[in-house]
Write a protein that holds these residues in place. Structure first.
Motif, PDB file in Angstrom:
ATOM      1  N   PRO A   1       2.426   0.495   6.563  1.00  0.00           N
ATOM      2  CA  PRO A   1       1.089   0.182   7.067  1.00  0.00           C
ATOM      3  C   PRO A   1       0.974   0.472   8.559  1.00  0.00           C
ATOM      4  CG  PRO A   1       1.889  -1.585   5.657  1.00  0.00           C
ATOM      5  CD  PRO A   1       3.054  -0.668   5.899  1.00  0.00           C
TER       6      PRO A   1
ATOM      7  N   ARG B   1       0.447   6.573  -1.502  1.00  0.00           N
ATOM      8  CA  ARG B   1      -0.653   5.631  -1.739  1.00  0.00           C
ATOM      9  C   ARG B   1      -0.913   5.436  -3.229  1.00  0.00           C
ATOM     10  NH1 ARG B   1      -5.318   9.670   0.752  1.00  0.00           N
ATOM     11  NH2 ARG B   1      -4.601  11.517  -0.349  1.00  0.00           N
TER      12      ARG B   1
ATOM     13  N   SER C   1      -7.509  -2.747   8.313  1.00  0.00           N
ATOM     14  CA  SER C   1      -6.394  -2.522   7.398  1.00  0.00           C
ATOM     15  C   SER C   1      -5.425  -3.698   7.408  1.00  0.00           C
ATOM     16  CB  SER C   1      -5.664  -1.230   7.791  1.00  0.00           C
ATOM     17  OG  SER C   1      -4.488  -1.053   7.031  1.00  0.00           O
ATOM     18  N   SER C   2      -5.086  -4.195   8.566  1.00  0.00           N
ATOM     19  CA  SER C   2      -4.157  -5.326   8.662  1.00  0.00           C
ATOM     20  C   SER C   2      -4.704  -6.541   7.925  1.00  0.00           C
ATOM     21  CB  SER C   2      -3.894  -5.668  10.127  1.00  0.00           C
ATOM     22  OG  SER C   2      -3.268  -4.592  10.802  1.00  0.00           O
TER      23      SER C   2
ATOM     24  N   GLU D   1     -11.850  -3.785   1.074  1.00  0.00           N
ATOM     25  CA  GLU D   1     -10.561  -3.595   1.750  1.00  0.00           C
ATOM     26  C   GLU D   1     -10.290  -2.114   2.041  1.00  0.00           C
ATOM     27  OE1 GLU D   1     -10.841  -7.130  -0.572  1.00  0.00           O
ATOM     28  OE2 GLU D   1     -10.560  -5.101  -1.394  1.00  0.00           O
ATOM     29  N   GLU D   2      -9.605  -1.893   3.150  1.00  0.00           N
ATOM     30  CA  GLU D   2      -9.122  -0.564   3.509  1.00  0.00           C
ATOM     31  C   GLU D   2      -7.651  -0.677   3.870  1.00  0.00           C
ATOM     32  OE1 GLU D   2      -9.932   3.201   6.551  1.00  0.00           O
ATOM     33  OE2 GLU D   2     -11.030   1.319   6.815  1.00  0.00           O
ATOM     34  N   TYR D   3      -6.829   0.177   3.270  1.00  0.00           N
ATOM     35  CA  TYR D   3      -5.398   0.166   3.520  1.00  0.00           C
ATOM     36  C   TYR D   3      -5.030   1.466   4.229  1.00  0.00           C
ATOM     37  CZ  TYR D   3      -5.819  -3.400  -0.122  1.00  0.00           C
ATOM     38  OH  TYR D   3      -6.212  -4.500  -0.857  1.00  0.00           O
TER      39      TYR D   3
ATOM     40  N   SER E   1      -6.740  -6.416   5.406  1.00  0.00           N
ATOM     41  CA  SER E   1      -6.700  -6.098   3.977  1.00  0.00           C
ATOM     42  C   SER E   1      -5.306  -6.315   3.404  1.00  0.00           C
ATOM     43  CB  SER E   1      -7.134  -4.645   3.750  1.00  0.00           C
ATOM     44  OG  SER E   1      -8.469  -4.431   4.190  1.00  0.00           O
ATOM     45  N   PHE E   2      -4.278  -5.883   4.131  1.00  0.00           N
ATOM     46  CA  PHE E   2      -2.909  -6.086   3.657  1.00  0.00           C
ATOM     47  C   PHE E   2      -2.556  -7.568   3.568  1.00  0.00           C
ATOM     48  CE2 PHE E   2      -2.107  -1.605   4.974  1.00  0.00           C
ATOM     49  CZ  PHE E   2      -1.464  -1.164   3.826  1.00  0.00           C
TER      50      PHE E   2
ATOM     51  N   VAL F   1       3.347  -6.118  -0.276  1.00  0.00           N
ATOM     52  CA  VAL F   1       2.042  -5.655   0.200  1.00  0.00           C
ATOM     53  C   VAL F   1       2.080  -5.421   1.699  1.00  0.00           C
ATOM     54  CG1 VAL F   1      -0.415  -6.164   0.383  1.00  0.00           C
ATOM     55  CG2 VAL F   1       0.835  -6.855  -1.657  1.00  0.00           C
ATOM     56  N   GLN F   2       2.232  -6.480   2.500  1.00  0.00           N
ATOM     57  CA  GLN F   2       2.182  -6.350   3.960  1.00  0.00           C
ATOM     58  C   GLN F   2       3.341  -5.544   4.520  1.00  0.00           C
ATOM     59  OE1 GLN F   2       1.057 -10.824   4.592  1.00  0.00           O
ATOM     60  NE2 GLN F   2       0.532  -9.755   6.474  1.00  0.00           N
TER      61      GLN F   2
ATOM     62  N   ARG G   1      -5.914  -4.565  -7.166  1.00  0.00           N
ATOM     63  CA  ARG G   1      -6.612  -4.386  -5.888  1.00  0.00           C
ATOM     64  C   ARG G   1      -7.544  -3.177  -5.904  1.00  0.00           C
ATOM     65  NH1 ARG G   1      -4.441  -6.751  -1.015  1.00  0.00           N
ATOM     66  NH2 ARG G   1      -2.878  -8.330  -1.527  1.00  0.00           N
TER      67      ARG G   1
END
Length: 336
Positions: free
Chosen positions: A4, A143, A41-42, A55-57, A44-45, A295-296, A153
Motif C-alpha cells: 500500500p 491487485r 487509500s490508507s 473505497e480506493e486502494y 480504505s485499507f 489488508v493493511q 470488498r
C-alpha cells in the motif's frame, strides 16, 4: 514488491507521476490531489469493509532498501456512487424505407452510467526505466490477488478503462472530433480537471442525445475502441485474465473499457491459499506470484517456491522476510 502507498511516498510518487502523459486521468501531477489519494487509500485499507463502497486502494511497486518507487496501481471498490461515472456505449440505429428500398445501419454513441457500482482497476503506471523486466505483469496481477483474497470488498463485475489514442503533445483525435465542440478546451486540460476531482462539467456540458459515429471525422472514428500503443500490453494482460471489450469507450479519448465478472478472473479462481514452510528453494522451483493475507500490511511479489504436500509450499527466508510472513502463515499463490 507491491505494498500500500504511504504518506512518506508522496514525493517519490509525485516524481513518477510527472512522467505520465495525458490520458491517464487517475494520475495527475498535483500534490494536493496525490496526498488526498494516499490518505483516502490508507483509510480504505484500515476500514472493516463488508461490501464495496467508495473505497480506493492505492498500491506502489517499491524497493524500500533503495528508497525507490518504480510503479503504481489502484482499485476503486465501486465507481459512480459519489461522482457519476460516464462512458459511451456504442449502440446501433437502423434507418429503413421499404418505399425507397433503403436500409442503413449506423453505430451511435450513447452517454451511459452503466458501470455504476462496478469495481475499477485504475492508475496503472510503470516508470519507463523499469519496463521490459516483467514488472508490468507484477503490477497488473497484484491487485487481482488482493481482490481474490478479499472478494467481499469488491463488486461482482470488474472493469478497466484503457488509455485511448493520443500523441506526445496530448492531442486526442476522438476529443478533437467530438469533445472539444462541447467543452471549449483541449484534451489535456479536460483530462487534468477530471484528474483533480472537478467532474461536474461533464454532466453540465456533455450532449445527452445519441451521436452518430458517421458524423465524426475519419480520424476520430478510427480511434474509437483503440488502445494507446503504450497501453496495448496492459490490455493484453487483462485479456489473458478473462477481461473482454463490450463496446463501451471513454468519453474523452475513446479508449476501450474491458470487463470481467469478478469470480471469472483467472487470478481469482486459479490462485489458492497455502501454508508456508521456510527453507532452501531449488533452481527448478516454480515461479509464482505470492501475496500475504493481510489488508493493511498487504505484500505481493514474484518468487520461486517448492510445492510439497497439497496446500503447502516452501519459500526462501528472503522471500518470507520481504512479505512479512513466518512459517505456518498462509500465502496466496498464483503460478505464472
Amino acid at each position: 514488491m507491491i505494498r500500500p502507498a504511504e504518506t512518506a511516498d508522496l514525493k517519490r510518487i509525485e516524481g513518477l507521476v510527472a512522467q505520465v502523459r495525458a490520458g491517464l486521468t487517475s494520475l495527475t501531477v498535483d500534490r494536493a490531489t496525490l496526498r488526498e489519494k494516499i490518505a483516502r487509500s490508507s483509510t480504505s485499507f484500515a476500514k472493516e469493509a463488508r461490501e464495496p463502497a467508495s473505497e480506493e486502494y492505492f498500491f506502489v511497486l517499491a524497493d524500500d532498501d533503495r528508497g525507490e518507487i518504480a510503479g503504481m496501481c489502484a482499485l476503486q471498490a465501486a465507481v459512480g456512487l459519489q461522482d457519476a461515472s460516464y462512458s459511451y456505449r456504442i449502440g446501433t440505429v437502423v434507418h429503413a424505407s421499404k418505399q425507397l428500398n433503403v436500409h442503413r445501419v449506423h453505430p451511435a454513441l450513447y452517454l451511459s452510467n452503466d458501470y455504476t457500482g462496478c469495481t475499477e482497476l485504475t492508475s496503472l503506471f510503470l516508470g519507463p526505466a523499469h519496463r521490459g523486466k516483467g514488472l508490468g505483469t507484477l503490477l497488473s496481477k497484484s491487485r487481482l490477488l488482493f481482490i481474490a483474497e478479499f472478494p467481499h470488498r469488491f463488486a461482482e463485475k470488474v472493469i478497466a478503462e484503457i488509455r485511448g489514442i493520443s500523441d506526445d503533445r496530448g492531442r486526442s483525435p476522438f476529443w478533437d472530433g467530438l469533445g472539444r465542440h462541447f467543452f471549449s478546451m483541449d484534451f489535456p486540460t479536460a483530462d487534468h480537471l477530471v484528474g483533480t476531482g472537478h467532474k461536474s462539467f461533464i454532466a453540465e456540458l456533455m450532449p445527452k442525445h445519441p451521436i452518430y459515429v458517421v458524423f465524426l471525422s475519419n480520424e476520430a472514428q478510427e480511434a474509437i475502441g483503440k488502445p494507446h500503443p503504450n497501453s496495448r500490453r496492459a490490455m493484453e494482460l487483462l485479456e489473458d485474465e478473462g477481461f473482454h471489450y463490450e463496446n463501451y469507450v471513454d468519453i474523452f479519448d475513446g479508449g476501450p473499457t474491458v470487463e470481467c465478472r469478478r469470480d471469472e478472473i483467472r487470478a481469482v479462481h486459479s490462485s489458492e491459499r497455502c501454508l508456508i514452510e521456510i527453507g532452501p528453494v531449488e533452481a527448478e522451483a516454480t515461479r509464482c506470484l505470492l501475496a500475504n493475507t493481510r489488508v493493511q500490511d498487504f505484500r505481493c511479489c514474484v518468487a520461486h517456491i517448492v510445492r510439497r504436500d497439497p496446500g503447502e509450499v516452501v519459500m526462501s527466508e528472503e522471500t518470507a522476510h520481504l512479505m512479512r510472513i513466518r512459517a505456518g502463515d498462509q500465502v496466496r499463490v498464483l503460478e505464472l
